[in-house]
Scaffold this motif. Sequence first.
Motif, PDB file in Angstrom:
ATOM      1  N   THR A 170       0.810  -1.220   0.000  1.00  0.00           N
ATOM      2  CA  THR A 170       0.000   0.000   0.000  1.00  0.00           C
ATOM      3  C   THR A 170       0.844   1.271   0.000  1.00  0.00           C
ATOM      4  O   THR A 170       0.302   2.374   0.029  1.00  0.00           O
ATOM      5  CB  THR A 170      -0.942   0.026   1.222  1.00  0.00           C
ATOM      6  OG1 THR A 170      -0.166  -0.039   2.428  1.00  0.00           O
ATOM      7  CG2 THR A 170      -1.918  -1.140   1.188  1.00  0.00           C
TER       8      THR A 170
ATOM      9  N   THR B 199      -6.238  -1.418  -7.332  1.00  0.00           N
ATOM     10  CA  THR B 199      -6.564  -1.335  -5.915  1.00  0.00           C
ATOM     11  C   THR B 199      -7.477  -0.149  -5.626  1.00  0.00           C
ATOM     12  O   THR B 199      -8.444  -0.267  -4.863  1.00  0.00           O
ATOM     13  CB  THR B 199      -5.265  -1.226  -5.087  1.00  0.00           C
ATOM     14  OG1 THR B 199      -4.405  -2.322  -5.426  1.00  0.00           O
ATOM     15  CG2 THR B 199      -5.555  -1.256  -3.610  1.00  0.00           C
TER      16      THR B 199
ATOM     17  N   ALA C 208     -11.358  -0.263  -4.152  1.00  0.00           N
ATOM     18  CA  ALA C 208     -11.778   0.476  -2.961  1.00  0.00           C
ATOM     19  C   ALA C 208     -12.940   1.416  -3.277  1.00  0.00           C
ATOM     20  O   ALA C 208     -13.885   1.543  -2.486  1.00  0.00           O
ATOM     21  CB  ALA C 208     -10.598   1.253  -2.386  1.00  0.00           C
TER      22      ALA C 208
ATOM     23  N   LEU D 276      -7.926  -2.278   3.009  1.00  0.00           N
ATOM     24  CA  LEU D 276      -7.892  -3.640   2.508  1.00  0.00           C
ATOM     25  C   LEU D 276      -6.879  -4.487   3.269  1.00  0.00           C
ATOM     26  O   LEU D 276      -5.796  -4.013   3.632  1.00  0.00           O
ATOM     27  CB  LEU D 276      -7.558  -3.643   1.013  1.00  0.00           C
ATOM     28  CG  LEU D 276      -8.567  -2.909   0.119  1.00  0.00           C
ATOM     29  CD1 LEU D 276      -8.059  -2.839  -1.315  1.00  0.00           C
ATOM     30  CD2 LEU D 276      -9.931  -3.595   0.164  1.00  0.00           C
TER      31      LEU D 276
ATOM     32  N   LEU E 217      -8.334 -11.787   0.231  1.00  0.00           N
ATOM     33  CA  LEU E 217      -8.715 -10.387   0.328  1.00  0.00           C
ATOM     34  C   LEU E 217      -9.805 -10.200   1.376  1.00  0.00           C
ATOM     35  O   LEU E 217     -10.753 -10.968   1.435  1.00  0.00           O
ATOM     36  CB  LEU E 217      -9.231  -9.870  -1.025  1.00  0.00           C
ATOM     37  CG  LEU E 217      -9.674  -8.402  -1.050  1.00  0.00           C
ATOM     38  CD1 LEU E 217      -8.485  -7.476  -0.850  1.00  0.00           C
ATOM     39  CD2 LEU E 217     -10.385  -8.083  -2.377  1.00  0.00           C
TER      40      LEU E 217
ATOM     41  N   GLY F  94      -4.956  -5.955  -0.513  1.00  0.00           N
ATOM     42  CA  GLY F  94      -5.333  -5.341  -1.782  1.00  0.00           C
ATOM     43  C   GLY F  94      -4.209  -5.269  -2.780  1.00  0.00           C
ATOM     44  O   GLY F  94      -4.056  -4.263  -3.491  1.00  0.00           O
TER      45      GLY F  94
ATOM     46  N   SER G  65      -6.538  -7.565  -6.323  1.00  0.00           N
ATOM     47  CA  SER G  65      -7.529  -6.541  -6.662  1.00  0.00           C
ATOM     48  C   SER G  65      -8.067  -6.722  -8.080  1.00  0.00           C
ATOM     49  O   SER G  65      -9.262  -6.520  -8.333  1.00  0.00           O
ATOM     50  CB  SER G  65      -6.916  -5.140  -6.512  1.00  0.00           C
ATOM     51  OG  SER G  65      -6.609  -4.870  -5.165  1.00  0.00           O
TER      52      SER G  65
END
Length: 447
Positions: free
Chosen positions: A99, A106, A110, A126, A300, A323, A328
């Motif tokens: 991230t 991703t 979201a 995530l 996930l 994620g 994703s």
Amino acid sequence: MTMTDPAVGSAAPGSADAARTRTEDLLARHRAVTPRWQSLYYEQPIALSHGEGRHVWDVEGTRYLDFFGGILTTMTAHALPEVTAAVQEQAGKILHSSTLYLNEQTVELAEHIAELSGIPDARVFLTPSGTEANDAALLMATAYRRSNQVLAMRNSYHGRSFSTIGVTSHRSWSPTSFSGLQTTYVHGGYRLRSPFRDLPDGEYTAACVADLRQLLDMTGGDFACLIAEPIQGVGGFATPPDGFFGAMKEVCDAHGILFVSDEVQTGWGRTGDHFWGYQAHGIVPDMLTFAKGVANGLPLGGVVARAEVVDAIAGNHISTFGGSPLVSAGANANLRYLLEHDLQGNARVMGERLRATLAPVVADTPWIAELRGRGLMLALETVHPGGIDPDPARAAALTEACKDRHLLIGKGGLYGNVLRVAPPLSLTAEEADEGAQLLVDAIRSLG
């Protein structure tokens, strides 16, 4: 959705006996390197080779109709071409970034989840699993409320981490009593063994709410949150009356207590009537957690909450695997397929179809206490005839009888006496009829 089953046949050169030897060898290797508490289904465990649609094959070439979907995780179908193609395409670009970096797959995921959640000003964090999603939700709630006190439901299950075990009211899944949280368990949706079980729906809800009010009066109500599964998963698909959590949340709201809807098993349309389990109760939760079916088997999960709640956490936080671009991409393709093919609607219709076949048989079987759940999330609880004393041996025998008929179902419940039926949401009418009849035959074979 139409899929062509691949040819059955041996999964490797050699005879069926050789394949069985490979299964036995794999079992021996498994037991040599895994914890003794990492359990396997069946007296003779199955070594799965591949799957397609609503079916899986073992290494001997035996085909099974899958009515459990990897614990409700293969949500759309095994080897769904759209998900497979998305994963393959992404794998050729980049598998992982964490991230710390932006990734379009991703962010798109979201955005979609935030919109679907129904939570205003939503933020999405995530994670790689439902356990970590619930763990993150507890961290956010306790930080926001500056309290380590948590309300949870009796018969609940929320994961296997140190904090989620601390809010799990299920002795089979609670190996330790140590916790950094002070958890109080309130009456919930498991009506069969509730002291209020004989009350009508409205009075049942009122009795549980009155108990909650008294509890908060006695303790001062300084709780961070109430975390609840709209339908309890590991607890055996225990299902409260519609509106139950609306009444509970009204009390929590008066004390500023956050309501966390654990949608790890009830989310994404599985219940048929609603996209989220919380929608049966006329509320919008402060937070919701999700996992399992969202990525159709890819690892996930996540938590969704209002920005002010999410941002209550101080310091820096990231997720190494939450994620990832690969996961994703698969989740985006899976959700598109789910929505474009109205699998929620299919879950409602196929769930009603299963129930129509199973209900009269359950009514005539003295050792099955009830058929419960909704959509493609149904359960049968086995008991000793004449009462509600649990009969886990009968549940184990029924599970084996289904396996003998090439039907895979799940188990659960506090006493291990609940059979769980939760096939992929793309289940066809023919497969629903076949699976229901196999289950009926298995029930009748046990007398």
